[in-house]
Design a protein around this motif. Sequence first.
Motif, mmCIF file in Angstrom:
data_model
loop_
_atom_site.group_PDB
_atom_site.id
_atom_site.type_symbol
_atom_site.label_atom_id
_atom_site.label_comp_id
_atom_site.label_asym_id
_atom_site.label_seq_id
_atom_site.Cartn_x
_atom_site.Cartn_y
_atom_site.Cartn_z
ATOM 1 N N ASP A 123 2.865 14.784 -2.477
ATOM 2 C CA ASP A 123 3.637 13.814 -1.701
ATOM 3 C C ASP A 123 2.808 12.557 -1.422
ATOM 4 O O ASP A 123 3.321 11.433 -1.492
ATOM 5 C CB ASP A 123 4.095 14.441 -0.381
ATOM 6 C CG ASP A 123 5.149 15.509 -0.588
ATOM 7 O OD1 ASP A 123 5.793 15.503 -1.652
ATOM 8 O OD2 ASP A 123 5.311 16.366 0.301
ATOM 9 N N ASN A 124 1.522 12.739 -1.106
ATOM 10 C CA ASN A 124 0.662 11.573 -0.867
ATOM 11 C C ASN A 124 0.509 10.727 -2.121
ATOM 12 O O ASN A 124 0.537 9.481 -2.066
ATOM 13 C CB ASN A 124 -0.709 12.034 -0.375
ATOM 14 C CG ASN A 124 -0.664 12.619 1.019
ATOM 15 O OD1 ASN A 124 0.267 12.357 1.779
ATOM 16 N ND2 ASN A 124 -1.652 13.423 1.358
ATOM 17 N N VAL A 125 0.359 11.381 -3.278
ATOM 18 C CA VAL A 125 0.240 10.631 -4.534
ATOM 19 C C VAL A 125 1.527 9.873 -4.816
ATOM 20 O O VAL A 125 1.513 8.707 -5.243
ATOM 21 C CB VAL A 125 -0.103 11.589 -5.693
ATOM 22 C CG1 VAL A 125 -0.025 10.862 -7.033
ATOM 23 C CG2 VAL A 125 -1.490 12.182 -5.503
ATOM 24 N N ARG A 126 2.669 10.534 -4.562
ATOM 25 C CA ARG A 126 3.967 9.892 -4.810
ATOM 26 C C ARG A 126 4.112 8.645 -3.924
ATOM 27 O O ARG A 126 4.574 7.598 -4.390
ATOM 28 C CB ARG A 126 5.082 10.893 -4.534
ATOM 29 C CG ARG A 126 6.473 10.418 -4.937
ATOM 30 C CD ARG A 126 7.523 11.457 -4.615
ATOM 31 N NE ARG A 126 7.344 12.662 -5.428
ATOM 32 C CZ ARG A 126 6.931 13.831 -4.943
ATOM 33 N NH1 ARG A 126 6.653 13.948 -3.657
ATOM 34 N NH2 ARG A 126 6.794 14.878 -5.736
ATOM 35 N N MET A 127 3.725 8.756 -2.655
ATOM 36 C CA MET A 127 3.820 7.597 -1.761
ATOM 37 C C MET A 127 2.809 6.519 -2.149
ATOM 38 O O MET A 127 3.084 5.323 -2.020
ATOM 39 C CB MET A 127 3.611 8.052 -0.316
ATOM 40 C CG MET A 127 4.767 8.876 0.233
ATOM 41 S SD MET A 127 4.599 9.308 1.992
ATOM 42 C CE MET A 127 3.247 10.484 1.932
ATOM 43 N N TRP A 128 1.622 6.932 -2.634
ATOM 44 C CA TRP A 128 0.608 5.961 -3.060
ATOM 45 C C TRP A 128 1.115 5.132 -4.241
ATOM 46 O O TRP A 128 0.971 3.905 -4.253
ATOM 47 C CB TRP A 128 -0.667 6.717 -3.421
ATOM 48 C CG TRP A 128 -1.772 5.855 -3.945
ATOM 49 C CD1 TRP A 128 -2.485 4.917 -3.262
ATOM 50 C CD2 TRP A 128 -2.302 5.870 -5.275
ATOM 51 N NE1 TRP A 128 -3.428 4.342 -4.074
ATOM 52 C CE2 TRP A 128 -3.352 4.910 -5.322
ATOM 53 C CE3 TRP A 128 -2.016 6.600 -6.420
ATOM 54 C CZ2 TRP A 128 -4.087 4.669 -6.476
ATOM 55 C CZ3 TRP A 128 -2.762 6.366 -7.565
ATOM 56 C CH2 TRP A 128 -3.775 5.412 -7.598
ATOM 57 N N ILE A 129 1.740 5.804 -5.195
ATOM 58 C CA ILE A 129 2.287 5.071 -6.346
ATOM 59 C C ILE A 129 3.414 4.146 -5.902
ATOM 60 O O ILE A 129 3.561 3.020 -6.395
ATOM 61 C CB ILE A 129 2.775 6.074 -7.408
ATOM 62 C CG1 ILE A 129 1.579 6.821 -8.002
ATOM 63 C CG2 ILE A 129 3.547 5.358 -8.513
ATOM 64 C CD1 ILE A 129 1.955 7.899 -8.993
ATOM 65 N N GLY A 130 4.222 4.620 -4.951
ATOM 66 C CA GLY A 130 5.276 3.754 -4.427
ATOM 67 C C GLY A 130 4.716 2.534 -3.726
ATOM 68 O O GLY A 130 5.280 1.434 -3.824
ATOM 69 N N GLU A 187 4.545 -6.044 -6.909
ATOM 70 C CA GLU A 187 5.590 -6.757 -7.650
ATOM 71 C C GLU A 187 6.347 -7.728 -6.756
ATOM 72 O O GLU A 187 6.898 -8.721 -7.228
ATOM 73 C CB GLU A 187 6.564 -5.759 -8.280
ATOM 74 C CG GLU A 187 5.931 -4.845 -9.309
ATOM 75 C CD GLU A 187 5.432 -5.609 -10.523
ATOM 76 O OE1 GLU A 187 6.045 -6.655 -10.847
ATOM 77 O OE2 GLU A 187 4.424 -5.203 -11.127
ATOM 78 N N ALA A 188 6.393 -7.433 -5.434
ATOM 79 C CA ALA A 188 7.116 -8.310 -4.511
ATOM 80 C C ALA A 188 6.261 -9.466 -4.008
ATOM 81 O O ALA A 188 6.763 -10.352 -3.304
ATOM 82 C CB ALA A 188 7.632 -7.492 -3.318
ATOM 83 N N VAL A 189 4.979 -9.490 -4.352
ATOM 84 C CA VAL A 189 4.081 -10.548 -3.898
ATOM 85 C C VAL A 189 4.272 -11.771 -4.799
ATOM 86 O O VAL A 189 4.382 -11.630 -6.023
ATOM 87 C CB VAL A 189 2.615 -10.063 -3.946
ATOM 88 C CG1 VAL A 189 1.658 -11.188 -3.544
ATOM 89 C CG2 VAL A 189 2.436 -8.859 -3.038
ATOM 90 N N PRO A 190 4.333 -12.981 -4.239
ATOM 91 C CA PRO A 190 4.438 -14.193 -5.081
ATOM 92 C C PRO A 190 3.322 -14.243 -6.115
ATOM 93 O O PRO A 190 2.197 -13.814 -5.861
ATOM 94 C CB PRO A 190 4.341 -15.336 -4.065
ATOM 95 C CG PRO A 190 4.803 -14.732 -2.779
ATOM 96 C CD PRO A 190 4.373 -13.305 -2.802
ATOM 97 N N GLU A 191 3.649 -14.779 -7.268
ATOM 98 C CA GLU A 191 2.722 -14.734 -8.409
ATOM 99 C C GLU A 191 1.424 -15.477 -8.124
ATOM 100 O O GLU A 191 0.343 -15.022 -8.531
ATOM 101 C CB GLU A 191 3.404 -15.328 -9.642
ATOM 102 C CG GLU A 191 2.583 -15.140 -10.916
ATOM 103 C CD GLU A 191 3.355 -15.575 -12.146
ATOM 104 O OE1 GLU A 191 2.753 -15.594 -13.234
ATOM 105 O OE2 GLU A 191 4.549 -15.894 -12.006
ATOM 106 N N ASP A 192 1.486 -16.613 -7.395
ATOM 107 C CA ASP A 192 0.259 -17.364 -7.123
ATOM 108 C C ASP A 192 -0.676 -16.587 -6.195
ATOM 109 O O ASP A 192 -1.900 -16.683 -6.307
ATOM 110 C CB ASP A 192 0.588 -18.733 -6.530
ATOM 111 C CG ASP A 192 1.504 -18.605 -5.319
ATOM 112 O OD1 ASP A 192 2.104 -17.528 -5.139
ATOM 113 O OD2 ASP A 192 1.627 -19.594 -4.570
ATOM 114 N N ILE A 193 -0.093 -15.793 -5.263
ATOM 115 C CA ILE A 193 -0.928 -14.964 -4.370
ATOM 116 C C ILE A 193 -1.390 -13.707 -5.104
ATOM 117 O O ILE A 193 -2.520 -13.243 -4.918
ATOM 118 C CB ILE A 193 -0.150 -14.604 -3.091
ATOM 119 C CG1 ILE A 193 0.208 -15.886 -2.326
ATOM 120 C CG2 ILE A 193 -0.963 -13.663 -2.214
ATOM 121 C CD1 ILE A 193 1.001 -15.639 -1.070
#
Length: 528
Positions: free
Chosen positions: A440-447, A453-459
Motif C-alpha cells: 500500500d505504501n509503494v502504491r501511494m508513493w507511485i501515486g 505531471e501537474a507542475v508547470p513545465e518551467d518549474i
Amino acid sequence: MTEPSAPKGSLQHRWDRLEGKKRGFNTRSEQYAKWTLPYLFPEVTGTADTTERQLSNDSIGARAVNHLSNKVVTTLFRPQGPFFRLALSATQMKKIEALSQGSDPAEVATLTTKIEKELNSTEREAMEYLDMVAYRPQATYAAQLLVATGNALVYHPKGKPVQVFAMRDYCVVRDLSGVVIEIMTRESKSFETFHPDVQAKLRSEKKDNEYEDTTDVVVFTRIFLEEDGKFHAYQEAGFVQLDTDGASWPKDVLPWIPLTWTLVRGEDYGRGLVEDYAGAFHAVEVLTQSLINLAGIMGDIKFLVNPASLVDVTALNNSPPGSYHSGKEGDVVAVKLDKNSDANFIVTMIERFEKQIAQAFLLNSSVTRDAERVTAEEIRIQANELEMSVGGIYSRMAMQWQGPTANITLDHIGFEGVQQGIKPQIITGMDSLSRQGELDNVRMWIGDLAMLEAVPEDIRGVIDPLKFAAYLGTNRQVDYNKFLFTQAEIQARQQAQQQQLAQQEQMKAAGTVAAEAGKAAVQGSQNA
C-alpha cells in the motif's frame, strides 16, 4: 468455593478444586454465548437438551462471531498453501559453506537446492497431514470459542482427528508470565469402550452399582510440567488410575495447546472480544426486545364503538364482508397509537450499537457508508484499517497457536530437522498484513510521483526527480533504493545504449555502402 467431595489425591479432587476457581469465567461465557452462538457454551441443565438454542433476539452476534472466526482461521491457516516455511538459517548456510571449502561451487549449490526441495516436500506433507486429521473445521470451532469466550484447548492426538475443548471441559494453571504448567481435561466414555482389565477394576471400585455397557464414565487427564522440563500425563476413570505408559512430551511439541484471545497478567484464563463489547451486545439485546414488544403493541388492533350509536357490535363482528348495518360514520373508530417516533428512536439506537459491533468484528459491509458512489479504493482502505485493528491478535496467535501447531505437525510426520536447528517460520497472519501494508505504501508513493505531471513545465525543469522521489519515499516509509538503479548500473545502461546506437549506425552505414555498390554494379553492367 465448595470443598471437593472426591477423595484427596485423586484427579477428580484436583479437578474440583480447579473447577471452583473458574466459575466466574463459566458464568460470563454462558452469557456471551447467549448473545452470539449459544451452542458454544450452553448452560448446564442436567439433562440432554435437543431443543433450539437461539436465545438472542438479534442475529448480529452470531453473524459477527462466525465472520471474524472464519476470517482469523483463513488468515492464519490459508487454504492455498502452508502457513509456515522451512528454510536453512544463515548459521546453517555458513556451516555448509565451511564444510564445503575446496569443493566445487556447483556441487554446493546443487546440495543446497536438494535440501530446499526436501524442505518444501516436508511442508506439503505437513499440510496433507492436517487435512487428514480434519484440522480446518476444528480450527474454526476453536476460533469461535476464542472470540466468544476467550478460551479454547486444541488437542492433537497423533494420527487421529483433532479435538477442541471448551473451557467447561478443561482447566489450566499458568505462572505469572502466562506460561502453562498444568492442564486438566474431562471427557466421558462409554463403559464398553474400556479394556476388559479396566472394566474389572471399575466394577470392583464401584460396589453399590454395576456398570452397564452404555454407562458413561468420566475420564480425567492431568498434564503436568515436571522438574525434568517435560510434560507428563496421568489419567483416571472412576477413581481408577489408567496406564499412560509414562507418556511425556517436551514443551514445544505438547499436543495440548491452550489458547486465549487476550490474557491478563496473573489470570489463568483469557477474555474474548465479545467481553470487550459486552455493553454493545447487551444494549442491542435490550433494545431489540423493546422493539419487539412495541411492535406487538402496535400490531394489536383495537376498535372503539360509540355507546350512543345504533351499531350492534355482536352482529357487526359476525357479519360477512360487504354487509349493511345501521349507524353513521364515526360510530366505530380504530385506536391509533402514535408510537412511530418511539419505534424510529429504538431502531436508530440499535443501528448505533450494531455499527460498533460491526467495526470490532470486521463486518466491512456494515460499516461502509451508504452512498451512491463508494469507490473501490475507499472500500480497500477501510478493509485494511479494520484488518490492522486486530493485527495484535495475529501476532499473539502466531506465538501461541501457529508455532506450536507447526511443531506438533512436524513431530507427528517424523520430521527430524528441528533437532538440527531447522525451525518453522510463520509466513501468514501479521506477516502477510505487514507485507500488504508495504505494498500500500509503494502504491501511494507511485501515486505521489504522478504529482510532477501537474507542475508547470518551467518549474518542473528545476526539480530533481530523484530527490523528489527520495523525499516522498522517506515520508511514505518506502525503501525506494530497492528498485532504483545504482550509479554503476546507470553507467552500464548508458554504455550499453551507446554501443547499441553505434552498432545501429554501423549497420546503417554498411547498408548504405552496399546499396551504393549495388547501384554502381548495375550501372556498369548497363554501360557494358
